[in-house]
Scaffold this active site. Structure first.
Site, short mmCIF file in Angstrom:
data_model
loop_
_atom_site.label_atom_id
_atom_site.label_comp_id
_atom_site.label_asym_id
_atom_site.label_seq_id
_atom_site.Cartn_x
_atom_site.Cartn_y
_atom_site.Cartn_z
N ARG A 160 31.72 44.83 39.95
CA ARG A 160 32.30 43.68 39.25
C ARG A 160 32.82 44.07 37.88
NH1 ARG A 160 27.85 40.62 37.27
NH2 ARG A 160 29.29 38.92 36.80
N ASN A 198 30.14 33.55 36.23
CA ASN A 198 30.16 32.27 35.54
C ASN A 198 30.82 31.19 36.39
OD1 ASN A 198 29.04 31.73 33.02
ND2 ASN A 198 31.04 31.22 32.19
N CYS A 206 34.84 36.65 35.08
CA CYS A 206 34.36 37.86 35.75
C CYS A 206 35.08 37.99 37.09
CB CYS A 206 32.88 37.76 36.12
SG CYS A 206 31.76 37.56 34.75
#
Ligand SMILES: C[C@H](CCC(=O)NCCS(=O)(=O)O)[C@H]1CC[C@H]2[C@@H]3CC[C@@H]4C[C@H](O)CC[C@]4(C)[C@H]3C[C@H](O)[C@]12C
Length: 325
Positions: free
Chosen positions: A16, A79, A2
């Site tokens: 994002r 993550n 990400c």
């Protein structure tokens, strides 16, 4: 993988890319001020700031991936495999489960500096949401219009970094990501000069050669360098259209195209499931999805923010093509 991003033109924008091989049925979700927030180890918040962001709601609780509150404070979880280390409950600390972290912060704080102070007491306690949503290894970017933080719960404890780039990707830890940028200080948006040898002649045969060496692969360390370079050199007009366009262009520079990143099984590939951009001054949350390049928006102030009920909007996922004839 990400990428999280904070960007200011006239207004402040936060969003994002969510890169994954599947989706958890996330929706744009508004938590109004009187939604009763209950937490596992800290007192409930019956009234609080309103929040808009991307979330999966389970058992009536909004599991936010990213969000912005009505004060313009924003936060996203990304993550952080193998590095995230959540802790046993600590009697002298504010024990927040990782899935509660975004709601707990956005519900009550107005600025990054306030959050930074509160974080000195926070312990990210190893309590999973439930069996369907087991613990996920995350780290977070927290931003307002003035500054950003990177927050990482690792083996040595809770690390809170000032984040002068307003960018976060995934592994490695933020201190190493920052250090790696030293390797790219020679990159430039200008045409290159010959520092190689004054006994040789070179030709600047193409535009853009000053940034040769900027990584273009999709690993998290490469996306970090690419996104920081793109953002720090970004030039945008101040209108909403120009600002949004520039924001999505920066995220696009580190987006994942299906087929390029294989994960696990034969036919499993990571893609940019959605890209979001919230105007944190107006509370409008914009997004695109992998197959919907048209920007879709949700305005938090168009719903009753004094209500107790979550409001959510399923994502429009197919292309919205404007035919000319
Ligand atoms: C997987 C995503 C990160 C994308 C990414 O980086 N993918 C690389 C995969 S790979 O490493 O390449 O294989 C992250 C980002 C935000 C997360 C949710 C946050 C709320 C909630 C927290 C709970 O505790 C668990 C369930 C929960 C819904 C979370 C599910 C999942 O964890 C989400 C979607």
């Amino acid at each position: 993988m990400c990428t999280g991003l904070s960007y200011t033109t006239k207004n402040h924008y936060f969003g994002r890319n969510l890169d994954l091989e599947f989706s958890y049925n996330e929706k744009v979700t508004i938590t109004p001020r009187n939604f009763p927030f209950e937490f596992r180890r800290v007192p409930p918040l019956p009234t609080h700031h309103a929040i808009i962001g991307m979330a999966t709601t389970a058992d009536g609780f909004p599991l936010y991936y990213d969000g912005t509150n009505e004060k313009g404070l924003s936060m996203a979880g990304l993550n952080f495999p193998d590095n995230a280390d959540y802790k046993p409950e600590a009697a002298d600390k504010t024990n927040i489960a990782p899935f509660e972290f975004i709601p707990w912060v956005l519900a009550q704080f107005d600025t990054v500096t306030q959050v930074e102070t509160a974080l000195t007491k926070v312990n990210l306690v190893d309590i999973p949401f439930n069996d369907d949503f087991p613990q996920s290894p995350l780290h977070w970017i927290i931003s307002d219009s003035d500054r950003s933080l990177a927050v990482e719960s690792v083996r040595s404890g809770l690390r809170v970094y000032d984040n002068p780039y307003g960018v976060l990707t995934n592994n490695p830890t933020f201190d190493i990501q920052s250090f790696n940028l030293n390797n790219y200080m020679h990159l430039s948006t200008n045409p290159p000069e010959n520092n190689f040898s004054d006994q040789l002649r070179f030709d600047t045969y193409s535009r853009g050669m000053g940034a040769i060496g900027l990584p273009g692969d999709l690993s998290s360390a490469s996306r970090f360098a690419k996104a920081v370079f793109t953002k720090m050199n970004s030039i945008s007009g101040t209108s909403e259209s120009e600002s949004l366009s520039q924001f999505f262009q920066i995220l696009g520079s580190v987006a994942q195209q299906r087929g390029c990143v294989r994960v696990g099984g034969e036919d499993s590939y990571e893609i940019t499931i959605y890209s979001s951009c919230c105007n944190t001054d107006t509370g409008v949350y914009y997004y695109t999805t992998y197959e919907n390049s048209q920007i879709t928006g949700v305005d938090m102030h168009k719903v009753d923010l004094d209500s107790e009920e979550l409001v959510d909007y399923p994502l429009t996922k197919g292309q919205q093509i404007a035919m000319h004839n």
